[in-house]
Write an enzyme that holds these catalytic residues in place. Structure first.
Site, mmCIF file in Angstrom:
data_model
loop_
_atom_site.group_PDB
_atom_site.id
_atom_site.type_symbol
_atom_site.label_atom_id
_atom_site.label_comp_id
_atom_site.label_asym_id
_atom_site.label_seq_id
_atom_site.Cartn_x
_atom_site.Cartn_y
_atom_site.Cartn_z
ATOM 1 N N CYS A 531 0.293 -0.970 -0.132
ATOM 2 C CA CYS A 531 -0.033 0.252 -0.458
ATOM 3 C C CYS A 531 0.822 1.350 0.145
ATOM 4 O O CYS A 531 0.252 2.360 0.164
ATOM 5 C CB CYS A 531 -1.248 0.088 1.003
ATOM 6 S SG CYS A 531 -0.033 -0.250 2.925
ATOM 7 N N GLU A 573 -3.750 -0.078 -2.855
ATOM 8 C CA GLU A 573 -3.142 -1.623 -2.856
ATOM 9 C C GLU A 573 -1.820 -1.663 -4.152
ATOM 10 O O GLU A 573 -3.217 -1.217 -5.072
ATOM 11 C CB GLU A 573 -3.982 -2.381 -2.343
ATOM 12 C CG GLU A 573 -3.167 -3.493 -2.054
ATOM 13 C CD GLU A 573 -3.146 -3.611 -0.305
ATOM 14 O OE1 GLU A 573 -2.045 -5.035 -0.193
ATOM 15 O OE2 GLU A 573 -2.809 -2.640 0.033
#
Length: 582
Positions: A531, A573
């Site tokens: 992330c 992500e």
């Protein structure tokens, strides 16, 4: 976790049913009060802080890494350092803290004049760091009437209510249509890839073919961002602060307007934040009602006074876990037990039972002694939640890591299997496996899964989850990746199809892990889930030319698929496939 000790404790309510906001609520600080506040007052409260035992080391020869310096201090010199901080990005000066005066004096005696990397070190005692909030307030204007560093007048400009201001902080993209949010994130991914390309090009002396874009900004291996299947009420875990509202000073359970370091201790009701589930908001509102009636005040980090500190709520489709955190200050064991008894009564028999909490925990933050663990007590209900991904069940305890968007997580795991091109004869390495979610999810698609994790409790959870789901082709190892990886791979023939998956914690992976991956030749394919694409050091180290420090053929990025796991926010992500360059 520990069961609460409740023997011989009268179930007497710990709140005042005749609560009066005028009587119990604190008044706002005045300029005169602030003038009396000391930027170093936090070191005089009797609470432990390693800032009291700090030294300054000069004469260091750059470059050096924090890991290298910590190893020198703690292993070679047998010191017990707590924190290490560099004075500036390229400074030859570092500050090191310890947990007691004896350790500090030992460090000064051993390090003064010691020659390290050809340079003689100079050591002396150092002053503690100033409290960032008090320092900020003093520097703003010490003579004017003091307001909260997060200036309330800013909220009033344009008649912006605090709840809307909070939305701009917690979910900054909330006003934009969802397609526009995805476009913004796609552009950010491309910007970060340009940064990566520029860094890698420096060590290659040219831009590798795989990093050349059609137009300079478009990368052939980059897919379009995949939207989340749900964009509202998706967070299965929320952490709320207990504090005071910025307008009326009412006790509030919600989100802070800013961080303590940036000058804010005020808290705003989160009901306008659409990423928070209604079930979670119900728990938040009910606990807020309890706090407003309590004889104990909210914790004030500025003054280190007060008690109620935080509420963490975790939810699944059917269940709800609440973890209530209290700074116990100087409360006796008897008084703490009364608090726990009262919470049980409130959530089992009173208003609290209406919010559907099925698992209740209580965590103590006592005096921060250096050897004290913050205990979590199980009060009532189940000890765990059960999270579902597809047809799999995962045990979630108060401290377990689990992705906050469950529906989007299923999509992420399916994409991992797709980009990794796993087959029935594949050996899958789940590096930094945590509680084993990725490996268990993909186990049916491969021959065998091997998980590696440093945290012992996480490995135990992973083993439980595998057994619960009747997954037999999986094993877990507790230890350091750099020590276990080569040993594990030796058991397989060179022609074995081995794929590694890394979904690291936010801090990333240690450089030793990267070097181990580079020199493990049998590892040809790697899927990295992150992330934080801005941490280019990981990709840079894997993709740079071979050298003494980085043995083995470099990897190249052959696929990148962003997934919007966090709608309404700036985060996302990215699933990265890296393959060896032949």
């Amino acid at each position: 976790m520990e069961e609460c000790v409740l023997e011989c404790v009268e179930a007497k309510p710990c709140f005042d049913v005749n609560f009066s906001s005028e009587r119990d609520l604190p008044s706002s600080s005045s300029a005169a009060d602030m003038e009396k506040k000391d930027e170093y007052n936090y070191t005089k409260t009797g609470e432990f802080t390693s800032e009291i035992y700090k030294i300054e080391i000069t004469g260091l020869k750059p470059p050096f890494g924090f890991g290298e310096l910590k190893k020198f201090l703690n292993q070679k010199m047998k010191l017990n350092s707590s924190k290490i901080k560099r004075k500036g990005s390229n400074s030859k000066v570092v500050f090191v803290t310890f947990r007691c005066e004896e350790d500090r004096m030992k460090a000064i005696q051993l390090l003064e004049g010691y020659k390290w990397k050809g340079k003689c070190l100079s050591v002396k005692k150092a002053n503690p760091a100033a409290d960032p909030l008090i320092q900020k307030r003093h520097s703003e204007n010490a003579n004017d009437e003091l307001r909260e560093a997060f200036d309330i007048s800013k909220l009033q400009e344009g008649n912006v209510p605090p709840k809307i201001w909070l939305k701009n902080i917690v979910m900054p993209l909330w006003e934009k249509p969802y397609n526009d949010q995805l476009h913004i994130k796609q552009l950010e991914i491309e910007r970060l890839l340009v940064k990566l390309r520029n860094e890698i090009s420096k060590v290659w002396s040219f831009t590798p073919v795989w990093l050349r874009g059609v137009s300079g900004l478009t990368f052939q291996f980059l897919d379009c961002i995949r939207p989340s299947p749900v964009v509202e009420r998706y967070r299965n875990k929320c952490e709320f602060t207990v504090g005071l509202d910025p307008v009326n000073d009412l006790r509030t359970v919600g989100f802070r307007l800013s961080s303590y370091k940036k000058g804010s201790v005020k808290v705003v009701d989160p009901s306008e934040c659409s990423i928070v589930p209604e079930k979670t908001l119900d728990v938040c509102r009910v606990f807020q009602d309890y706090v407003r009636r309590s004889i104990y005040e909210p914790y004030n980090p500025e003054e280190n006074t007060g008690f109620w500190r935080q509420l963490t709520v975790r939810t699944t489709k059917d269940d709800c876990m609440a973890v209530i955190v209290m700074h116990t200050q100087d409360l006796s064991i008897l008084e703490i037990n009364k608090v726990m008894l009262d919470l049980i009564q409130f959530f089992e028999e009173c208003l609290g039972k209406l919010c559907g909490v099925t698992s209740l925990f209580f965590q103590c933050f006592g005096k921060r002694l250096s050897n004290e663990n913050k205990k979590i007590y199980h009060l009532t209900g189940t000890r765990y939640l059960t999270e579902l991904l597809a047809d799999l069940k995962f045990r979630v305890s108060p401290n377990s890591f689990f992705q906050v968007n469950s529906l989007a997580t299923e999509m992420v795991y399916d994409l991992i299997a797709e980009v990794a091109s796993v087959k029935k004869d594949t050996i899958l390495l789940d590096i930094c496996c945590g509680t084993g979610a990725i490996g268990i999810y993909l186990a049916r698609n491969v021959k065998k899964v091997i998980g590696i994790e440093l945290v012992e409790s996480a490995v135990e959870d992973a083993k439980f989850n595998a057994k619960c789901n009747e997954i037999g082709n999986i094993e877990f190892h507790c230890g350091k990746v750099e020590e276990l990886l080569s040993l594990i791979l030796r058991q397989f023939p060179p022609e074995t199809d081995v794929v590694a998956i890394i979904d690291p914690p936010r801090a990333g992976v240690h450089h030793k892990v990267i070097r181990t991956i580079r020199r493990t030749i049998s590892l040809q394919r790697l899927v990295y889930v992150s992330c934080d694409l801005s941490a280019v050091s990981f990709y840079f180290s894997l993709c740079r030319p071979e050298s003494n420090n980085y043995c083995g053929n470099p990897f190249v990025i052959t696929k990148a698929i962003p997934v919007d796991l966090f709608p309404q926010t700036n985060y996302f992500e990215v699933i990265i496939l890296l393959e060896r360059k032949v």
